[in-house]
Design an enzyme around this catalytic site. Structure first.
Site, PDB file in Angstrom:
ATOM      1  N   ASP A  32       0.783  -1.246   0.000  1.00  0.00           N
ATOM      2  CA  ASP A  32       0.000   0.000   0.000  1.00  0.00           C
ATOM      3  C   ASP A  32       0.813   1.293   0.000  1.00  0.00           C
ATOM      4  O   ASP A  32       0.464   2.256   0.705  1.00  0.00           O
ATOM      5  CB  ASP A  32      -0.952   0.009   1.208  1.00  0.00           C
ATOM      6  N   GLU A  80      -4.643  -0.755  -1.360  1.00  0.00           N
ATOM      7  CA  GLU A  80      -5.934  -0.828  -0.670  1.00  0.00           C
ATOM      8  C   GLU A  80      -6.896   0.127  -1.364  1.00  0.00           C
ATOM      9  O   GLU A  80      -6.548   1.278  -1.654  1.00  0.00           O
ATOM     10  CB  GLU A  80      -5.791  -0.426   0.809  1.00  0.00           C
ATOM     11  N   LYS A 137      -6.714  -4.776  -3.097  1.00  0.00           N
ATOM     12  CA  LYS A 137      -7.333  -5.423  -1.934  1.00  0.00           C
ATOM     13  C   LYS A 137      -8.333  -4.474  -1.275  1.00  0.00           C
ATOM     14  O   LYS A 137      -8.055  -3.286  -1.126  1.00  0.00           O
ATOM     15  CB  LYS A 137      -6.248  -5.861  -0.937  1.00  0.00           C
ATOM     16  N   LYS A 140      -7.535  -4.786   4.939  1.00  0.00           N
ATOM     17  CA  LYS A 140      -6.210  -4.484   5.456  1.00  0.00           C
ATOM     18  C   LYS A 140      -5.221  -5.581   5.050  1.00  0.00           C
ATOM     19  O   LYS A 140      -4.088  -5.296   4.695  1.00  0.00           O
ATOM     20  CB  LYS A 140      -6.253  -4.371   6.988  1.00  0.00           C
ATOM     21  N   CYS A 170      -1.942  -2.428   7.829  1.00  0.00           N
ATOM     22  CA  CYS A 170      -1.950  -3.366   6.702  1.00  0.00           C
ATOM     23  C   CYS A 170      -0.741  -4.290   6.670  1.00  0.00           C
ATOM     24  O   CYS A 170      -0.847  -5.432   6.201  1.00  0.00           O
ATOM     25  CB  CYS A 170      -2.114  -2.604   5.394  1.00  0.00           C
TER      26      CYS A 170
END
Ligand code: TIU
Length: 232
Positions: A32, A80, A137, A140, A170
């Site tokens: 992320d 994310e 995604k 997390k 995450c």
């Protein structure tokens, strides 16, 4: 490096103990590193955080990313975010807290945490190559509701070098998911960061405590040193 002892070639000087990885079965997993978390005007800032706290992870990640590219290691980036209609965003996530902007609201980098918007993209310094894997995604953890398991199985991956943001959110969630699935995780300490330095510290300690209950922790220098012999 965390351990002062001279490193053994190919062995990562990690805590709680050194670890030797089978490099062809190892991937670099970068969590992320998106503008929404790293830059003003994104999701992280709308939650009330000081996003400048995360900048310190960029250089160490860049160094390991370069080494991974040079040695042909599989590189996986995660992002994310949510579909524009928010059908994959649980109300409990969207509605919680009192952010200045909620997920899906228009912000200076586009709609907050929405796939395809500028803020959702990975920062230019660590931008994925076309040949690298990018996992989108909604949660997390990088395993929840994604194709990550299939990718790791396809490439015969057993070990993960994990870095990214944020350490206790995450990164920790992904490492815990990976640990339960049998993957060895080496978390790159200076390649992770948190909006809360004390959570960063504790997030790493939680991973390596109790004999490495979730995995190993090493700094980027130790990982780079061990990677030098990865192709010899
Ligand atoms: N808020 C926070 O610390 N993190 C997240 O919301 N997502 C990630 O850690 N990527």
């Amino acid at each position: 490096m965390l351990n002062s002892a001279k490193p053994t070639p190919g062995v990562i000087s990690a805590e709680p103990e050194p670890i030797k990885l089978d490099w062809p079965a190892t991937a670099l997993l970068i969590i992320d590193m998106q503008r929404d978390f790293m830059e003003p005007g994104g999701f992280g800032e709308t939650l009330g955080n000081d996003v400048s706290q995360l900048a310190r992870a960029v250089k160490p990640i860049g160094a390991v990313l370069k080494a991974a590219r040079d040695t042909g290691m599989l590189v996986i980036h995660t992002r994310e975010g949510h579909l524009p209609d928010l059908s994959d965003a649980p109300p409990a996530k969207v509605e919680r807290g009192a952010p200045s902007l909620r997920i899906g609201d228009p912000g200076p980098m586009g709609r907050i945490l929405i796939r395809g918007e500028a803020g959702h993209d990975i920062i230019p310094e660590l931008y994925p190559l076309d040949s690298e894997v990018v996992i989108d995604k909604p949660g997390k953890g990088a395993f929840y509701a994604t194709e990550l398991t299939d990718v790791l199985e396809k490439y015969g991956i057993e070990n993960l070098l994990v870095c990214g943001v944020t350490t206790e959110v995450c990164v920790n969630t992904t490492v815990r998911e990976a640990n339960d699935r049998g993957y060895r995780c080496v978390v790159i300490s200076d390649g992770c960061a948190s909006y809360f330095p004390e959570f960063h510290e504790m997030g790493l300690r939680m991973i390596k405590a109790q004999g490495g209950i979730f995995g190993w922790v090493a700094d980027s220098a130790a990982v780079l040193e061990a990677m030098k012999v990865s192709t010899t």
